[in-house]
Design a protein around this motif. Sequence first.
Motif, PDB file in Angstrom:
ATOM      1  N   ASN A  43      47.967  -8.611  61.129  1.00  0.00           N
ATOM      2  CA  ASN A  43      49.235  -7.976  60.742  1.00  0.00           C
ATOM      3  C   ASN A  43      49.391  -7.973  59.222  1.00  0.00           C
ATOM      4  O   ASN A  43      49.523  -6.929  58.575  1.00  0.00           O
ATOM      5  CB  ASN A  43      50.388  -8.736  61.407  1.00  0.00           C
ATOM      6  CG  ASN A  43      51.755  -8.237  61.000  1.00  0.00           C
ATOM      7  OD1 ASN A  43      51.941  -7.578  59.979  1.00  0.00           O
ATOM      8  ND2 ASN A  43      52.752  -8.572  61.797  1.00  0.00           N
ATOM      9  N   VAL A  44      49.345  -9.159  58.622  1.00  0.00           N
ATOM     10  CA  VAL A  44      49.685  -9.309  57.203  1.00  0.00           C
ATOM     11  C   VAL A  44      48.607  -8.726  56.296  1.00  0.00           C
ATOM     12  O   VAL A  44      48.905  -7.973  55.355  1.00  0.00           O
ATOM     13  CB  VAL A  44      49.923 -10.796  56.877  1.00  0.00           C
ATOM     14  CG1 VAL A  44      50.153 -10.979  55.383  1.00  0.00           C
ATOM     15  CG2 VAL A  44      51.114 -11.320  57.669  1.00  0.00           C
ATOM     16  N   TYR A  45      47.336  -9.042  56.574  1.00  0.00           N
ATOM     17  CA  TYR A  45      46.293  -8.610  55.649  1.00  0.00           C
ATOM     18  C   TYR A  45      45.974  -7.126  55.783  1.00  0.00           C
ATOM     19  O   TYR A  45      45.580  -6.492  54.798  1.00  0.00           O
ATOM     20  CB  TYR A  45      45.037  -9.468  55.854  1.00  0.00           C
ATOM     21  CG  TYR A  45      45.242 -10.881  55.361  1.00  0.00           C
ATOM     22  CD1 TYR A  45      45.256 -11.160  53.994  1.00  0.00           C
ATOM     23  CD2 TYR A  45      45.469 -11.921  56.246  1.00  0.00           C
ATOM     24  CE1 TYR A  45      45.467 -12.451  53.536  1.00  0.00           C
ATOM     25  CE2 TYR A  45      45.684 -13.219  55.795  1.00  0.00           C
ATOM     26  CZ  TYR A  45      45.681 -13.470  54.440  1.00  0.00           C
ATOM     27  OH  TYR A  45      45.904 -14.747  53.983  1.00  0.00           O
ATOM     28  N   THR A  46      46.168  -6.559  56.960  1.00  0.00           N
ATOM     29  CA  THR A  46      46.047  -5.106  57.068  1.00  0.00           C
ATOM     30  C   THR A  46      47.167  -4.417  56.291  1.00  0.00           C
ATOM     31  O   THR A  46      46.933  -3.415  55.588  1.00  0.00           O
ATOM     32  CB  THR A  46      46.099  -4.673  58.541  1.00  0.00           C
ATOM     33  OG1 THR A  46      45.052  -5.314  59.265  1.00  0.00           O
ATOM     34  CG2 THR A  46      45.952  -3.167  58.658  1.00  0.00           C
ATOM     35  N   ALA A  47      48.374  -4.963  56.398  1.00  0.00           N
ATOM     36  CA  ALA A  47      49.482  -4.422  55.611  1.00  0.00           C
ATOM     37  C   ALA A  47      49.191  -4.535  54.120  1.00  0.00           C
ATOM     38  O   ALA A  47      49.500  -3.623  53.339  1.00  0.00           O
ATOM     39  CB  ALA A  47      50.772  -5.165  55.958  1.00  0.00           C
ATOM     40  N   GLY A  48      48.581  -5.673  53.707  1.00  0.00           N
ATOM     41  CA  GLY A  48      48.235  -5.839  52.305  1.00  0.00           C
ATOM     42  C   GLY A  48      47.233  -4.796  51.833  1.00  0.00           C
ATOM     43  O   GLY A  48      47.355  -4.262  50.722  1.00  0.00           O
ATOM     44  N   LEU A  49      46.219  -4.498  52.673  1.00  0.00           N
ATOM     45  CA  LEU A  49      45.234  -3.479  52.305  1.00  0.00           C
ATOM     46  C   LEU A  49      45.890  -2.108  52.160  1.00  0.00           C
ATOM     47  O   LEU A  49      45.580  -1.343  51.231  1.00  0.00           O
ATOM     48  CB  LEU A  49      44.129  -3.426  53.361  1.00  0.00           C
ATOM     49  CG  LEU A  49      43.160  -4.608  53.408  1.00  0.00           C
ATOM     50  CD1 LEU A  49      42.201  -4.467  54.581  1.00  0.00           C
ATOM     51  CD2 LEU A  49      42.389  -4.722  52.099  1.00  0.00           C
ATOM     52  N   ILE A  50      46.801  -1.794  53.084  1.00  0.00           N
ATOM     53  CA  ILE A  50      47.482  -0.494  53.017  1.00  0.00           C
ATOM     54  C   ILE A  50      48.359  -0.406  51.774  1.00  0.00           C
ATOM     55  O   ILE A  50      48.346   0.601  51.050  1.00  0.00           O
ATOM     56  CB  ILE A  50      48.321  -0.281  54.288  1.00  0.00           C
ATOM     57  CG1 ILE A  50      47.427  -0.191  55.519  1.00  0.00           C
ATOM     58  CG2 ILE A  50      49.189   0.974  54.160  1.00  0.00           C
ATOM     59  CD1 ILE A  50      48.185  -0.132  56.836  1.00  0.00           C
ATOM     60  N   LEU A  51      49.108  -1.465  51.504  1.00  0.00           N
ATOM     61  CA  LEU A  51      50.056  -1.440  50.394  1.00  0.00           C
ATOM     62  C   LEU A  51      49.365  -1.479  49.045  1.00  0.00           C
ATOM     63  O   LEU A  51      49.842  -0.873  48.079  1.00  0.00           O
ATOM     64  CB  LEU A  51      51.029  -2.620  50.522  1.00  0.00           C
ATOM     65  CG  LEU A  51      51.984  -2.562  51.713  1.00  0.00           C
ATOM     66  CD1 LEU A  51      52.629  -3.916  51.941  1.00  0.00           C
ATOM     67  CD2 LEU A  51      53.054  -1.504  51.485  1.00  0.00           C
ATOM     68  N   ASN A  52      48.255  -2.187  48.944  1.00  0.00           N
ATOM     69  CA  ASN A  52      47.557  -2.324  47.664  1.00  0.00           C
ATOM     70  C   ASN A  52      46.479  -1.274  47.459  1.00  0.00           C
ATOM     71  O   ASN A  52      45.733  -1.338  46.481  1.00  0.00           O
ATOM     72  CB  ASN A  52      46.937  -3.718  47.554  1.00  0.00           C
ATOM     73  CG  ASN A  52      47.992  -4.813  47.470  1.00  0.00           C
ATOM     74  OD1 ASN A  52      49.111  -4.579  47.018  1.00  0.00           O
ATOM     75  ND2 ASN A  52      47.651  -6.010  47.913  1.00  0.00           N
ATOM     76  N   ALA A  53      46.371  -0.307  48.399  1.00  0.00           N
ATOM     77  CA  ALA A  53      45.365   0.747  48.236  1.00  0.00           C
ATOM     78  C   ALA A  53      45.665   1.605  47.013  1.00  0.00           C
ATOM     79  O   ALA A  53      44.753   2.136  46.373  1.00  0.00           O
ATOM     80  CB  ALA A  53      45.313   1.610  49.491  1.00  0.00           C
ATOM     81  N   THR A  54      46.918   1.754  46.679  1.00  0.00           N
ATOM     82  CA  THR A  54      47.331   2.502  45.485  1.00  0.00           C
ATOM     83  C   THR A  54      48.246   1.626  44.649  1.00  0.00           C
ATOM     84  O   THR A  54      48.926   0.739  45.179  1.00  0.00           O
ATOM     85  CB  THR A  54      48.071   3.796  45.865  1.00  0.00           C
ATOM     86  OG1 THR A  54      49.208   3.472  46.682  1.00  0.00           O
ATOM     87  CG2 THR A  54      47.145   4.736  46.632  1.00  0.00           C
ATOM     88  N   GLN A  55      48.272   1.875  43.366  1.00  0.00           N
ATOM     89  CA  GLN A  55      49.134   1.115  42.475  1.00  0.00           C
ATOM     90  C   GLN A  55      50.592   1.500  42.699  1.00  0.00           C
ATOM     91  O   GLN A  55      50.956   2.659  42.532  1.00  0.00           O
ATOM     92  CB  GLN A  55      48.752   1.373  41.009  1.00  0.00           C
ATOM     93  CG  GLN A  55      49.545   0.566  39.998  1.00  0.00           C
ATOM     94  CD  GLN A  55      49.292  -0.930  40.105  1.00  0.00           C
ATOM     95  OE1 GLN A  55      48.226  -1.348  40.544  1.00  0.00           O
ATOM     96  NE2 GLN A  55      50.259  -1.742  39.720  1.00  0.00           N
TER      97      GLN A  55
END
Length: 563
Positions: free
Chosen positions: A365-377
């Motif tokens: 849940n958390v780390y997938t969300a992190g990848l999505i959110l941090n994909a762009t600045q």
Amino acid sequence: MVDRESLAATSYCIYLVLLLVSFCLSFCLATRCRSCTYFSEAGASLLVGFLGGGLLTLLVREDASDRFSEKEVQHSVVGFSSTVLFCVLLPPIIFDSGFRMRGAFFWANIDKIMVLAFVGTLLSSLVVGFLLVAVSGILPFAPDAPDGPSSISLPEALSFGALISATDPVTTLAIFEQLQVDPHLFNVVFGESVLNDAVSIVLFHSFSKAIGAEEKNVLVSICGMTMDFVVIFVGSAIIGASLGCLSALLFKHVDLPGHTAAHGPKLELAVFLVFCYAPFLLADGAGLSGIVAILFTGITMKRYTFNNLSPDARETVQTIVSLMASCAETLVFIDLGTSAWESLRADIRLVAYVFLCCLLGRAVNVYTAGLILNATQPSYPRRPFETNDMRMVWFAGLRGAIAFALSTQFKGPHRHSTMALAMWVVLISVWFLGGATAPMLSWLRIRRCEPEQLKQLALTLEPAVKRLTIVRWDQKYLSPWLLRMASPPSSPSRGDTEAQDQNAGSDAARAVRLKTTLTTLTPSYTSCELQDIAHSQLPDTGREGAPHASPLLTAREVGDEAE
């Protein structure tokens, strides 16, 4: 013949005693043991209920009286009623959560909250469900009937994955407030948990509809549940928001504050409280989610209806809403503790495996969300999802009363096994993970904010948050329609012009004061917080959509002050 009135009175009396003991214990923790962060109020209430239920279990014997037997009292107290939880105790808690979802820090982290609550909760449910199916032939799932299946079906596993994904970080948030943890992280955990509960409940009921379907039709049924989920969630949100807006219009156009001035705020409060609970009943009666409806009602009524109340009613409403939620929350944990004695029979290997599945599902849940959110600045005021923040959000995904309450509504042939697993996960979460929150904060070096720092950071965020599209749309369309109009703007007088000139001349002095403040505050700021302060800007010029003035400090100047 059983005297039901006496039975109910005795049961309620026991609950009141447990509630009083819980309040006294919470008072001692708040005044005598302030440094004790391992034992929280939620954990204390759970322990009081656990000990009370255990005492009843040990003392009660088969001894029928002329009115009712002691066994019936024990069963009334120890038995968990999901109807009481969902229809009586949970609505004020969820409404209060929506009522408190506000502020610049919430809107600055709205992207994290939405991704974690919707995408993350779905992923967590799927991960836990498929991991349970993978061991259904290895670890035994005790069936309710003696001749029932010992393996769990896919719809059952997904339903369990949805219910066990409901987070309840009451312990964590209480410690966050006590230790003055970074407000950005606090609002991420708080906002995600509120929406997560609503999503988990809707997912659970959607997956449960596929239980009992033929094997070849299971996947088709589950795919069809996706559309049901969207319909239920969106429909419930529309009902809640619509009634919230209706209450705002009522208080705007009907002179209830005038009645308050003459007779007191009783009528205002009564109408307000009716609108607090009506969306839950309306959505539930329509076959939708009352929890989702009352959540959006709380958000809407805080933004609009609350501002249309008289000053006396506003102060009283805040006290009543907070009091009802606090009492309901304490009763929920007491009820959870008293019910534990009937729901602890489970294979220890299965308990350990399920708990590991919960941790893994939360990590996905958390780390997938992190990848999505941090994909762009992210653009300011949104911030990157930092690694230590992700670790803390993962750790803060505790399970609580909602998970166990949903397990009591489980429709599969392994209902009692599901209840036992949910209870074990809840007890471990609250007492062990919840108690380890403070050490985890220290180990991850999560930043703390003193009151002066919190005020400064809030001031730096407000101008940027006001320029967000959703906020500007609200200020342009919804607020003028739903809020009482302020006095019409008049042309600036000579005194106003002179005051503006004086304010313009004091900008340099304000910058100097800000630099002086930063000299003492920046040692505990992170790079993101320094960037927030670098974006700190002067007030708007007064023209809608007009650009703000230049920042008081540039990023280079802030960096120099930090050094």
